[in-house]
Structure formats: C-alpha cells, structure tokens
Write an enzyme that holds these catalytic residues in place. Structure first.
Site, PDB file in Angstrom:
ATOM      1  N   HIS A  98       0.818  -1.215   0.000  1.00 46.52           N
ATOM      2  CA  HIS A  98       0.000   0.000   0.000  1.00 46.52           C
ATOM      3  C   HIS A  98       0.850   1.263   0.000  1.00 46.52           C
ATOM      4  O   HIS A  98       0.493   2.271  -0.593  1.00 46.52           O
ATOM      5  CB  HIS A  98      -0.923  -0.002   1.209  1.00 46.52           C
ATOM      6  N   ARG A 157      -9.905   3.227  -8.570  1.00 48.15           N
ATOM      7  CA  ARG A 157      -9.883   2.043  -7.696  1.00 48.15           C
ATOM      8  C   ARG A 157     -10.389   2.449  -6.310  1.00 48.15           C
ATOM      9  O   ARG A 157      -9.620   2.914  -5.479  1.00 48.15           O
ATOM     10  CB  ARG A 157      -8.460   1.507  -7.564  1.00 48.15           C
ATOM     11  N   ARG A 217     -14.671   1.985 -10.048  1.00 49.48           N
ATOM     12  CA  ARG A 217     -14.706   0.531  -9.893  1.00 49.48           C
ATOM     13  C   ARG A 217     -15.160   0.217  -8.469  1.00 49.48           C
ATOM     14  O   ARG A 217     -14.618   0.774  -7.511  1.00 49.48           O
ATOM     15  CB  ARG A 217     -13.326  -0.078 -10.139  1.00 49.48           C
ATOM     16  N   GLU A 265     -11.109  -9.545 -16.713  1.00 47.40           N
ATOM     17  CA  GLU A 265      -9.898 -10.023 -16.047  1.00 47.40           C
ATOM     18  C   GLU A 265      -9.814 -11.537 -15.977  1.00 47.40           C
ATOM     19  O   GLU A 265      -8.779 -12.087 -15.620  1.00 47.40           O
ATOM     20  CB  GLU A 265      -9.855  -9.495 -14.605  1.00 47.40           C
ATOM     21  N   ASN A 301      -3.526  -6.834 -15.851  1.00 54.27           N
ATOM     22  CA  ASN A 301      -2.671  -7.366 -14.772  1.00 54.27           C
ATOM     23  C   ASN A 301      -3.219  -8.715 -14.316  1.00 54.27           C
ATOM     24  O   ASN A 301      -2.479  -9.684 -14.162  1.00 54.27           O
ATOM     25  CB  ASN A 301      -2.642  -6.424 -13.562  1.00 54.27           C
ATOM     26  N   ASP A 302      -4.522  -8.753 -14.106  1.00 55.97           N
ATOM     27  CA  ASP A 302      -5.124 -10.013 -13.680  1.00 55.97           C
ATOM     28  C   ASP A 302      -5.333 -10.964 -14.848  1.00 55.97           C
ATOM     29  O   ASP A 302      -5.091 -12.159 -14.731  1.00 55.97           O
ATOM     30  CB  ASP A 302      -6.461  -9.752 -12.971  1.00 55.97           C
ATOM     31  N   ARG A 327       0.875 -12.666 -10.145  1.00 57.30           N
ATOM     32  CA  ARG A 327       1.433 -11.340 -10.458  1.00 57.30           C
ATOM     33  C   ARG A 327       2.250 -10.772  -9.308  1.00 57.30           C
ATOM     34  O   ARG A 327       3.046  -9.866  -9.489  1.00 57.30           O
ATOM     35  CB  ARG A 327       0.301 -10.357 -10.836  1.00 57.30           C
ATOM     36  N   CYS A 357      -7.056  -1.058 -19.009  1.00 57.56           N
ATOM     37  CA  CYS A 357      -6.624  -0.236 -17.871  1.00 57.56           C
ATOM     38  C   CYS A 357      -5.536  -0.901 -17.028  1.00 57.56           C
ATOM     39  O   CYS A 357      -5.179  -0.408 -15.973  1.00 57.56           O
ATOM     40  CB  CYS A 357      -7.809   0.167 -16.998  1.00 57.56           C
TER      41      CYS A 357
HETATM   42  C1  PEP Z   1      -5.887  -5.234 -13.569  1.00 53.86           C
HETATM   43  O1  PEP Z   1      -6.090  -6.333 -13.042  1.00 53.86           O
HETATM   44  O2  PEP Z   1      -5.256  -5.091 -14.628  1.00 53.86           O
HETATM   45  C2  PEP Z   1      -6.377  -4.001 -12.929  1.00 53.86           C
HETATM   46  C3  PEP Z   1      -6.338  -2.843 -13.556  1.00 53.86           C
HETATM   47  O3  PEP Z   1      -6.852  -4.098 -11.678  1.00 53.86           O
HETATM   48  P1  PEP Z   1      -5.925  -4.202 -10.392  1.00 53.86           P
HETATM   49  O4  PEP Z   1      -4.502  -3.992 -10.827  1.00 53.86           O
HETATM   50  O5  PEP Z   1      -6.412  -3.179  -9.442  1.00 53.86           O
HETATM   51  O6  PEP Z   1      -6.185  -5.618  -9.949  1.00 53.86           O
HETATM   52 MG    MG Z   2      -7.439  -6.553 -11.404  1.00 55.90          MG
END
Ligand code: PEP
Ligand code: MG
Length: 765
Positions: free
Chosen positions: A377, A484, A520, A619, A642-643, A653, A690
């Site tokens: 964080h 977020r 979100r 995701e 990312n997910d 990740r 995103c």
């Molecule tokens: C993602 O998963 O790409 C995303 C934007 O959400 P977060 O990184 O908050 O999981």
């Molecule tokens: Mg995500």
C-alpha cells in the site's frame, strides 16, 4: 563440573537467573576494559549462569555474514576467524530471519553447518537467539550443551533478555571495537540495491522515520518504582483505547468493532501484563520490558504462518509502540514534518501508507524502505504522490545517518548513500534530462491524441485517491478510466460510512468536472486486504472470495457503495465498473442490486444520475469463451490485463519469480485481445485497457494495432503514450500485428521493437 574462572559455578534457580545475569552484565559494562574483554567476560558469565558448556556471540558483518566474536567453550582460535555465510547453518538462520532456534539434536539437524576449527561436533543441544535492536538483527547469541535436551522457556527468556542488553551496548558503542564495522559502514559511500516501488530519481538528504521510541535505558536500579511506572502506563493505555471506542465514527456495530474488540482484549490481556511485570522484576526498565516481551512474542508468532497471527502481531506491535509513547510522555501521533529537510529522502524500516501521508509532500523527494513490494500500500500511495520510492533495501537504516546525502534511483532500484561528487553530478544530469523530457510531454498536454493517419485515441488515467485528481488537468487525460475505490478503504481505520463515501465520490466527480470517471466497486480480497474486515483464510486468495464474489454473497457493503455513488452523481452521468466478473449472469445479478438502490433512493426523493452505465472488468479468461453471452449484458468493458495475464498464464502477479516469466507481447494474450475487440465491435460495446500495459509505449502501440482505441494508465504515462500515438500510423501497425499473429513469429517483442524503430514510432520512456 566445569569450573569457570572465579565465578560461582552453582546452578541457579531459574526464576533468579535473569536477575543475576542482569546484575553481572551491569558490572561488566561498568568495567574499565576494552570491548573484546567485555564480550569474553559476558560469554563466560552466561555459560556459568545457564550451565552451558558453550556460549558464543556472533555478529553480523557488512556483507551480511556472521563472525564469531567471542566464545566460552569453543576453540578460542576460532574467534574472529570462523565466519558463517548469510543464513548459513542454524545460527545463520537465527540471525537472518530473526528467530530463536531451540534444537535438542543440532549436530544431526540438516541445516547444521559444521566448522571443524571450532571443535563443536561434541555438542548436541543448541539454543540461538537473535541479537536485535529496534527489530534489526545484528547478530546471534548461542549456548550449546553436550547432552541432548530442549531448552526450557525460562532458558529462552534469559538468553533473549541478555541478547537485548548486548545489542544495546554494542549499538551505543560501549563495547568498543565490536561496533566498528557498523560505525564504519555509516561513513562511506555505498550502494544498496532494492526494488523500485515508484518510478523516479531523487537527490536529497536522509530523514529517518522514527516510528518507534528507541529504548536506551535498559537496566533499572529500582524495580519497585519501575513496576509503578509500568502499571500507571498500562492504565493510561487502556483508557486511551476506551476513548477510541467512544469515537462517534466507530461506535456503530460492524466488522471494525470486532477488530477493535480484539485489540482491546489484547490491551487487557493478563498474560501480557504478567510478562511485562516479570521482565521488570528481572531488572529491566519498564521500556525495556515492553521491547523484550514484544520481541519474544514476535518470535513465537512468526512461527505461525497464518495471517491471523500476523494481524495479532501487528496489534501487539501497535500496542507496544503506544505503551512506549505513554512511558515517554509523548503524544500518540508525532508531527514529523516541521523538522524535515526540504529535500527529504525518507528512510524507514517499514512504513504504512497513512504514515507516509503524515509527511509534508512538498518536502518529500524520495522514499526508501527495508520491506515493501510493488503491490504494497505504501508503494501505491508513493506512486499517487509521485515520490521516487525503493523497497527491499535491506540494512539501509543501519547504514545511514540523518542528514546524509542520498540518491534514490527508482529506475534501477539503487540507493546511493553518501555519493561522491561525480555520482551526484551524473545524477543531476539524469534528473535534468528527465525534466526536459517531462517538459516535452507537458508541451503535448493540450494536443489531442491523434495518430499520424488521423485516428483519435482516448487517453484516460487511473486513480485511487483524491490526491490523484489534480493529475487529470496536469496530464491532459480525457477522464478517469479506472478509479480504484478500494484504496480509500485500505487507508481507513474502519469501514467508511455512507456519508463519508458519498462525499468522497462527490469530490472526485467535482474534481473531474466535465470529464468522465469510471468508479470501480470494491476489489478486495487477493493481495488487497482491509484491516478491519475479517475474511476467511484462503489458500489461494487471488482466485478466492474477492470482488464481485463478495458483492453477490454479502451484498450489504456493495449496496452501500452503490448507494453512495448514485447519490454522489445526482443529475450527471455515473459509470460503475465491476471487478473480477467471470460470467454474464453475474452482471444480471449486479444490475438487479443497482436497481434496488435506485428504487430506494427514488422512494426517498433523491435525485438520480442522469445516466447510469454499468460495465465490467475483463480479467478472467472464462469470459473469452462466452463473449456473445457476456457482452450484451454490459455497457462497457475494461481489460484488467494485470489479472487477465496472471490467470491466462497461471503466473502469480505478486510473485517476482514467475511474474516476468511470460510476456504479454506473445501470441496467447494478443489473440485474446483480438477476440475481445472483434466481439465487442459486433455488440457495440466500448473497450478500454486499464492494466499496466496500457501505460507502456510498445505494448500500447500493439494494442492500437489490435484495434483498441481507449487506454487508461498512471498519469505519468500519459505523456510518453501520447508521444507514441502522435508518431504512429494505425494502418501500418495493424498490418504488422496481423502478420505477427498469422506467422506465429517467435520473438514478437523484438519484431514489434524493430517495426517501431523502422517506422519512427516514439517508444522511448
Ligand atoms: C488489472 O487487473 O489489470 C487491474 C487494472 O486491476 P488491479 O490492478 O487493481 O487488480
Ligand atoms: Mg485486477
């Protein structure tokens, strides 16, 4: 029986051992002799009192290895010649991870590291405790016996208390010579390697974060008076916690109450008080007793690999800190900012996000922490504030003095301490170069992101805190593509109530003005934990009960959040985005929850938003195989790459060992994007990306080649991405990507890089 020169060899009843040892240590410390003689006397005393055949002190060297500094019982020639590599053997393990090792049969333990020069093969039982100060391990104190036995809890306590006194005297330099290695390392230039947490380069001067009060007075002459001080402080601490309960915001029932109750129970725990008193009765000051009990409980809790215990440990750390503050007569929250240099590089062992926010942003240039990962964080907040930050900088606190010159290179992950004039000059050049480039990007701020062949790309920014919002105007982003919301929840001490949430979303919308904002809904679970929300322990939380799954099973929190958003967006457009959607039917259930909130607000005469769009994060790969079922149920989609990539490749990740093993610029993810873009076109559903890749020029160029026309990224990436867009030709990059996928080329990244170079696309970051 072994007779130890001039000492009383009789075994002592365990309850007095601590007191006797403290008295003898005090005598040794007061003696007028050199440091080595003091250490020699100390090990002799400990061996005598604990009836151990061996007692040794190992101290850490600059390179992390352990050196045998003094011994009673092992071969004296091994002193200063026996070295253990970092983490080597049982003693190395004790010093490396700061745990007590109690082994009845050490010599046959698989981790035992046998050193012939010490002659230790005849000893079986081994007890090693870390020598640490303010949670920093600086060595190990070890006793060994020929018999096979497990040392008692009392033995462990006595040795831990002794280690603490040794640590104090080493650090304060009372034992001359032994502290030299540590001292020397504090005056020379050096580089410490860590992990970049937040991009940037910063030059400045060290400010040490003093989260804890450093206990300097360890031994007391008057235990009775110390007991009175201790009791008085515990009393005040309990009153302080009772006051917390009376706080209006926390008074309602809910998960946060459970957390507070647990905390309160800890503060009232008789066992804790008893241990503190015993430590004071053993000759420690009240402050030293707090630290000692904390250390020994930490050792026990660290053995439990369970988040529940880690949370309890955090409670205990917090309580111990509070108790130390009460004892020192300090306020609960120190004001850190007034005494700070105006080019501060903040150095801390560990730092919470809220603690970082306590500092004056205008004076803060860089941050270095000994723990911390890119997902922590504090990293998130550092990024939001645009502070260059490095984590995993092991040993940095021990090696700096407040006021030292330092450079944080959060591009490479290096911290330069006390850099030479040449290094400072080179970095000043780098900073100037980056600033020039930044200027160039700023000059692009008001230019629309249109490709060379006239295709308009929407550039949005990702945000998570109100402090991010000014970046909207600074970067020239078209809106917020991903807000977020969980970040605010992660920073709060308790679940934010309806009014607080409504106000926050209202402020965000007000800051955005005409530009769109995609909120979100809470994405908690996985690596995102709310301290006040008790969640069941899961083996695999990233794929567990998180985000939409929580929203559908326990809709109260979700409904409260949606209600706050609906109220905040009265009379204007509201875009709500749902994380971790796996199937179309989930969106049907989500819509009916939103409808219920709309009805509720209408019934209570609230003005609703002029338009409500409900979209989903893309995701989870299952959606790829039900595009025609899923897309008609959403108003828009945003790819959380990312997910998506972690689930596509089954590569965690957050695990550095596997996270970079697979390249997003390879056929499987690119085909996934292509499938989505094609189906979304058919269903007329707008798609944005995103995830982090949207903010990397080469990846973003490829996404455009795949047909994407909307990207959302960190504000700092808007400039470089716009520069890429202004120099790219969509038709040609589309051809290049098409051919790549057709040919099944092996080195996709290289081919794309070569294309960018040939075609003059600016992918420089
Ligand atoms: C993602 O998963 O790409 C995303 C934007 O959400 P977060 O990184 O908050 O999981
Ligand atoms: Mg995500």
């Amino acid at each position: 029986m072994v007779t130890r020169r001039g000492e009383d060899p009789r075994p002592l009843p365990s309850e007095t051992a601590l007191r006797v040892i403290m008295r003898r240590l005090r005598e040794i410390m007061a003696e007028d002799c050199d440091g080595q003689s003091k250490l020699d006397r100390i090990v002799r005393q400990i061996a005598g009192v604990m009836v151990a055949e061996v007692c040794s002190i190992y101290l850490k060297r600059q390179d992390g290895s352990l050196e045998l500094f003094a011994t009673e019982g092992l071969n004296p020639d091994a002193v200063h010649s026996t070295r253990l590599k970092r983490g080597e053997g049982l003693v190395g393990k004790c010093a490396e991870i700061g745990v007590t090792v109690n082994e009845p049969e050490a010599s046959s333990h698989p981790a035992f590291s046998y050193r012939p020069e010490t002659g230790e093969e005849i000893y079986h039982a081994l007890l090693a405790v870390p020598i640490s100060r303010s949670a920093q391990v600086i060595g190990a104190l070890v006793v060994q016996n020929k018999t096979t036995k497990e040392y008692s809890d009392e033995d462990v306590e006595v040795l831990q208390a002794t280690a603490m006194v040794i640590a104090e005297n080493l650090v304060s330099g009372a034992v001359a010579g032994t502290g030299a290695a540590i001292e020397a390392s504090r005056s020379q230039p050096m580089i410490i390697e860590g992990e970049p947490l937040s991009d940037g380069i910063a030059l400045g001067h060290v400010v040490l974060h003093e989260a804890r009060i450093v206990v300097t007075q360890l031994l007391s002459d008057n235990p009775a008076a110390e007991i009175v001080r201790l009791d008085d402080a515990i009393h005040k601490l309990q009153a302080n916690i009772d006051e917390m309960f009376e706080h209006e915001e926390l008074s309602a029932a809910g998960e946060h109450r459970d957390v507070l109750e647990a905390y309160k129970m800890f503060a009232n725990d008789k066992g804790w008080h008893r241990r503190l008193r015993e430590a004071v009765e053993g000759g420690l000051t009240a402050e030293a007793a707090v630290e000692r009990v904390q250390n020994s409980m930490r050792t026990r809790m660290l053995r439990q690999h369970d988040t529940y215990w880690r949370e309890r440990q955090r409670d205990l750390d917090d309580l111990s800190d509070r108790l130390l503050r009460v004892l020192a007569g300090r306020p609960m929250r120190a004001n850190n900012s007034d005494r700070m240099a105006s080019d501060a590089i903040l150095v801390a062992r560990t730092l919470g996000p809220a603690e970082l926010l306590d500092y004056d942003r205008t004076k803060l240039r860089g941050l270095v922490v000994e723990d911390g990962s890119a997902q922590s964080h504090v990293a998130v907040v550092a990024k939001a504030l645009g502070i260059a930050a490095i984590g995993q900088a092991t040993g940095v606190v021990e090696r700096v003095n407040a006021g030292d010159a330092a450079i944080v290179d959060a591009v490479t992950g290096e911290v330069h301490l006390r850099p030479s004039a040449e290094v400072i000059a080179a970095y000043s050049d780098k900073v100037r170069f980056r600033a020039r480039r930044q200027k160039r990007y700023q000059a692009l701020r008001d230019r629309p992101a249109i490709t060379k062949d006239g295709v308009r790309i929407s550039l949005l920014m990702n945000a998570g805190l109100l402090v991010d919002m000014p970046h909207l105007a600074e970067s020239g982003a078209d809106g917020v593509g991903l807000y977020r919301t969980e970040l605010q929840f992660m920073l709060s001490d308790a679940f934010p109530r309806l009014d607080k949430q409504t106000q926050l979303y209202r402020n965000v919308l007000a800051e955005a003005g005409e530009r769109p904002v995609v909120f979100r809904t809470l994405d908690i679970g996985g690596d995102k934990v709310l301290p006040y929300l008790r969640q069941p322990k899961e083996e695999n939380p990233a794929m567990g009960w998180r985000a939409i799954r929580m929203a559908l099973d326990r809709p109260e929190l979700f409904r409260l959040q949606v209600r706050a958003m609906l109220k905040a967006a009265a009379g204007r457009q509201l875009r709500i985005m749902i994380p971790m959607v796996t199937a179309g039917y989930e969106m049907v259930a989500i819509r009916s929850l939103v409808d219920r909130e709309k009805e509720f607000l209408t019934k209570h005469n609230h003005v609703l938003p002029s338009e409500i769009l409900i979209g989903a994060m893309f995701e989870v790969p299952s959606l790829l195989f039900d595009l025609d079922g899923f897309l008609p149920r959403v108003d828009f989609v945003s790819v959380g790459s990312n997910d998506l990539v972690q689930f596509l490749f089954a590569a965690d990740r957050t695990n550095a060992r596997v996270a970079s093993r697979f390249d997003v610029l390879s056929p499987p993810p690119l085909r996934a994007f292509k499938m989505l873009v094609k189906a979304a076109k058919k269903h007329r559903v707008p798609v944005t990306v995103c995830g982090e890749i949207a903010g990397r020029p080469l990846e973003a160029m490829t996404l455009i080649g795949l047909g994407l026309r909307s990207l959302s990224m960190a504000p700092a990436a808007i400039g470089p991405i716009k520069s890429m867009i202004l120099s790219v030709n969509v038709e040609r990059v589309t051809d290049c990507v098409e051919n790549l996928l057709k040919d099944g080329a092996k080195d996709v990244r290289l081919t794309l890089q070569q294309f960018a170079e040939r075609d003059g696309v600016d992918i420089d970051t």
